[in-house]
Scaffold this motif. Structure first.
Motif, PDB file in Angstrom:
ATOM      1  N   THR A  12     -13.338  18.735  34.273  1.00  0.00           N
ATOM      2  CA  THR A  12     -13.947  18.916  35.591  1.00  0.00           C
ATOM      3  C   THR A  12     -13.076  18.300  36.673  1.00  0.00           C
ATOM      4  O   THR A  12     -12.818  18.928  37.702  1.00  0.00           O
ATOM      5  N   ILE A  13     -12.610  17.080  36.441  1.00  0.00           N
ATOM      6  CA  ILE A  13     -11.780  16.392  37.426  1.00  0.00           C
ATOM      7  C   ILE A  13     -10.492  17.170  37.671  1.00  0.00           C
ATOM      8  O   ILE A  13     -10.051  17.337  38.819  1.00  0.00           O
ATOM      9  N   THR A  14      -9.882  17.689  36.618  1.00  0.00           N
ATOM     10  CA  THR A  14      -8.646  18.458  36.762  1.00  0.00           C
ATOM     11  C   THR A  14      -8.878  19.723  37.579  1.00  0.00           C
ATOM     12  O   THR A  14      -8.103  20.034  38.488  1.00  0.00           O
ATOM     13  N   VAL A  15      -9.939  20.453  37.275  1.00  0.00           N
ATOM     14  CA  VAL A  15     -10.257  21.670  38.031  1.00  0.00           C
ATOM     15  C   VAL A  15     -10.509  21.327  39.496  1.00  0.00           C
ATOM     16  O   VAL A  15      -9.986  21.990  40.406  1.00  0.00           O
ATOM     17  N   LEU A  16     -11.279  20.275  39.748  1.00  0.00           N
ATOM     18  CA  LEU A  16     -11.575  19.882  41.126  1.00  0.00           C
ATOM     19  C   LEU A  16     -10.321  19.432  41.863  1.00  0.00           C
ATOM     20  O   LEU A  16     -10.157  19.714  43.058  1.00  0.00           O
ATOM     21  N   ARG A  17      -9.416  18.742  41.179  1.00  0.00           N
ATOM     22  CA  ARG A  17      -8.148  18.329  41.798  1.00  0.00           C
ATOM     23  C   ARG A  17      -7.345  19.548  42.231  1.00  0.00           C
ATOM     24  O   ARG A  17      -6.821  19.595  43.339  1.00  0.00           O
ATOM     25  N   PHE A  18      -7.263  20.546  41.345  1.00  0.00           N
ATOM     26  CA  PHE A  18      -6.495  21.744  41.663  1.00  0.00           C
ATOM     27  C   PHE A  18      -7.139  22.544  42.798  1.00  0.00           C
ATOM     28  O   PHE A  18      -6.456  23.014  43.713  1.00  0.00           O
ATOM     29  N   VAL A  19      -8.448  22.691  42.757  1.00  0.00           N
ATOM     30  CA  VAL A  19      -9.145  23.469  43.785  1.00  0.00           C
ATOM     31  C   VAL A  19      -9.036  22.786  45.147  1.00  0.00           C
ATOM     32  O   VAL A  19      -8.638  23.418  46.142  1.00  0.00           O
ATOM     33  N   THR A  20      -9.378  21.518  45.226  1.00  0.00           N
ATOM     34  CA  THR A  20      -9.349  20.834  46.522  1.00  0.00           C
ATOM     35  C   THR A  20      -7.915  20.643  47.004  1.00  0.00           C
ATOM     36  O   THR A  20      -7.647  20.757  48.206  1.00  0.00           O
ATOM     37  N   GLY A  21      -7.005  20.372  46.085  1.00  0.00           N
ATOM     38  CA  GLY A  21      -5.605  20.254  46.473  1.00  0.00           C
ATOM     39  C   GLY A  21      -5.090  21.545  47.087  1.00  0.00           C
ATOM     40  O   GLY A  21      -4.448  21.552  48.141  1.00  0.00           O
ATOM     41  N   ALA A  22      -5.389  22.666  46.444  1.00  0.00           N
ATOM     42  CA  ALA A  22      -4.956  23.972  46.952  1.00  0.00           C
ATOM     43  C   ALA A  22      -5.598  24.276  48.307  1.00  0.00           C
ATOM     44  O   ALA A  22      -4.936  24.812  49.211  1.00  0.00           O
ATOM     45  N   LEU A  23      -6.865  23.929  48.468  1.00  0.00           N
ATOM     46  CA  LEU A  23      -7.544  24.165  49.747  1.00  0.00           C
ATOM     47  C   LEU A  23      -6.881  23.393  50.878  1.00  0.00           C
ATOM     48  O   LEU A  23      -6.671  23.929  51.975  1.00  0.00           O
ATOM     49  N   PHE A  24      -6.542  22.143  50.622  1.00  0.00           N
ATOM     50  CA  PHE A  24      -5.919  21.341  51.661  1.00  0.00           C
ATOM     51  C   PHE A  24      -4.498  21.807  51.951  1.00  0.00           C
ATOM     52  O   PHE A  24      -4.057  21.783  53.101  1.00  0.00           O
ATOM     53  N   ILE A  25      -3.782  22.266  50.949  1.00  0.00           N
ATOM     54  CA  ILE A  25      -2.447  22.821  51.187  1.00  0.00           C
ATOM     55  C   ILE A  25      -2.561  24.089  52.023  1.00  0.00           C
ATOM     56  O   ILE A  25      -1.822  24.277  52.997  1.00  0.00           O
ATOM     57  N   LEU A  26      -3.494  24.960  51.672  1.00  0.00           N
ATOM     58  CA  LEU A  26      -3.730  26.197  52.411  1.00  0.00           C
ATOM     59  C   LEU A  26      -4.102  25.897  53.864  1.00  0.00           C
ATOM     60  O   LEU A  26      -3.636  26.576  54.784  1.00  0.00           O
ATOM     61  N   ALA A  27      -4.917  24.886  54.067  1.00  0.00           N
ATOM     62  CA  ALA A  27      -5.336  24.526  55.425  1.00  0.00           C
ATOM     63  C   ALA A  27      -4.193  23.917  56.233  1.00  0.00           C
ATOM     64  O   ALA A  27      -4.128  24.085  57.450  1.00  0.00           O
ATOM     65  N   SER A  28      -3.270  23.225  55.580  1.00  0.00           N
ATOM     66  CA  SER A  28      -2.207  22.516  56.304  1.00  0.00           C
ATOM     67  C   SER A  28      -1.091  23.423  56.795  1.00  0.00           C
ATOM     68  O   SER A  28      -0.504  23.176  57.851  1.00  0.00           O
ATOM     69  N   TYR A  29      -0.783  24.459  56.034  1.00  0.00           N
ATOM     70  CA  TYR A  29       0.402  25.266  56.305  1.00  0.00           C
ATOM     71  C   TYR A  29       0.488  25.809  57.739  1.00  0.00           C
ATOM     72  O   TYR A  29       1.487  25.577  58.436  1.00  0.00           O
ATOM     73  N   PRO A  30      -0.520  26.526  58.238  1.00  0.00           N
ATOM     74  CA  PRO A  30      -0.389  27.061  59.601  1.00  0.00           C
ATOM     75  C   PRO A  30      -0.351  25.970  60.666  1.00  0.00           C
ATOM     76  O   PRO A  30       0.246  26.154  61.732  1.00  0.00           O
ATOM     77  N   LYS A  31      -0.961  24.844  60.405  1.00  0.00           N
ATOM     78  CA  LYS A  31      -0.946  23.734  61.364  1.00  0.00           C
ATOM     79  C   LYS A  31       0.440  23.123  61.453  1.00  0.00           C
ATOM     80  O   LYS A  31       0.872  22.703  62.526  1.00  0.00           O
ATOM     81  N   ILE A  32       1.127  23.076  60.321  1.00  0.00           N
ATOM     82  CA  ILE A  32       2.479  22.525  60.293  1.00  0.00           C
ATOM     83  C   ILE A  32       3.454  23.460  61.004  1.00  0.00           C
ATOM     84  O   ILE A  32       4.313  23.000  61.762  1.00  0.00           O
ATOM     85  N   ILE A  33       3.321  24.762  60.780  1.00  0.00           N
ATOM     86  CA  ILE A  33       4.283  25.686  61.387  1.00  0.00           C
ATOM     87  C   ILE A  33       3.984  25.984  62.857  1.00  0.00           C
ATOM     88  O   ILE A  33       4.852  26.476  63.563  1.00  0.00           O
ATOM     89  N   ASN A  34       2.773  25.681  63.319  1.00  0.00           N
ATOM     90  CA  ASN A  34       2.434  25.916  64.721  1.00  0.00           C
ATOM     91  C   ASN A  34       1.666  24.715  65.287  1.00  0.00           C
ATOM     92  O   ASN A  34       0.467  24.814  65.574  1.00  0.00           O
ATOM     93  N   PRO A  35       2.356  23.585  65.473  1.00  0.00           N
ATOM     94  CA  PRO A  35       1.663  22.387  65.961  1.00  0.00           C
ATOM     95  C   PRO A  35       1.140  22.525  67.388  1.00  0.00           C
ATOM     96  O   PRO A  35       0.166  21.858  67.747  1.00  0.00           O
TER      97      PRO A  35
END
Length: 153
Positions: A12-35
């Motif tokens: 469960t912890i591994t699945v949650l790490r991957f899901v939340t990690g991916a969500l935060f990476i997905l959320a960060s990308y456009p903010k980084i390229i267009n500050p």
């Protein structure tokens, strides 16, 4: 099997790490390229002094990216979950505050979806529910994840 055992299991912890990690990476990308755009979104929340908005707009996406990557790699998972939890709680308070004041604006959360799917999200009650759901996903990592460098559970 009890809910506590399920939530604390390594799978469960591994699945949650991957899901939340991916969500935060997905959320960060456009903010980084267009500050500049993200800076305008941060300003719309009307929570920070104007002098801190550019700093927050540059630092926050990198925090999201690093926490997401480190969660996926299982590096200090509990610490990164805590950082993500704090970011989500502050964001949820900001959304709630603006909704109560009648200020509706771009969420600034998943701008990448806007480019791919034509999806643009304004803050709403569903934004708060979604963030509470994300907090619920992060909580087991905070409670039961590892907090060491590359330790497998």
């Amino acid at each position: 099997m009890s809910i506590g055992k399920i939530m604390s299991s390594s799978i469960t912890i591994t699945v949650l790490r991957f899901v939340t990690g991916a969500l935060f990476i997905l959320a960060s990308y456009p903010k980084i390229i267009n500050p500049v755009h993200f800076s305008a979104v941060v300003a719309e929340y009307q929570l920070l002094p104007e002098s801190l908005i550019p700093f927050a707009a540059i630092i926050l996406p990198w925090i999201e990216l690093m926490c997401g990557v480190m969660l996926i790699l299982n590096v200090f998972a509990q610490s990164n979950a805590l950082i993500m939890m704090v970011v989500l709680v502050i964001f949820t308070i900001g959304v709630t505050n603006n909704l109560l004041r009648g200020i509706i604006h771009d969420c600034g959360c998943f701008e990448l979806l806007d480019g791919w799917l034509g999806f643009q999200e304004e803050i709403s009650f569903s934004t708060i529910l979604r963030d509470l759901f994300f907090i619920g996903l992060i909580l087991p990592i905070l409670l039961y994840g590892s907090n060491v460098f590359f330790r497998r559970r």
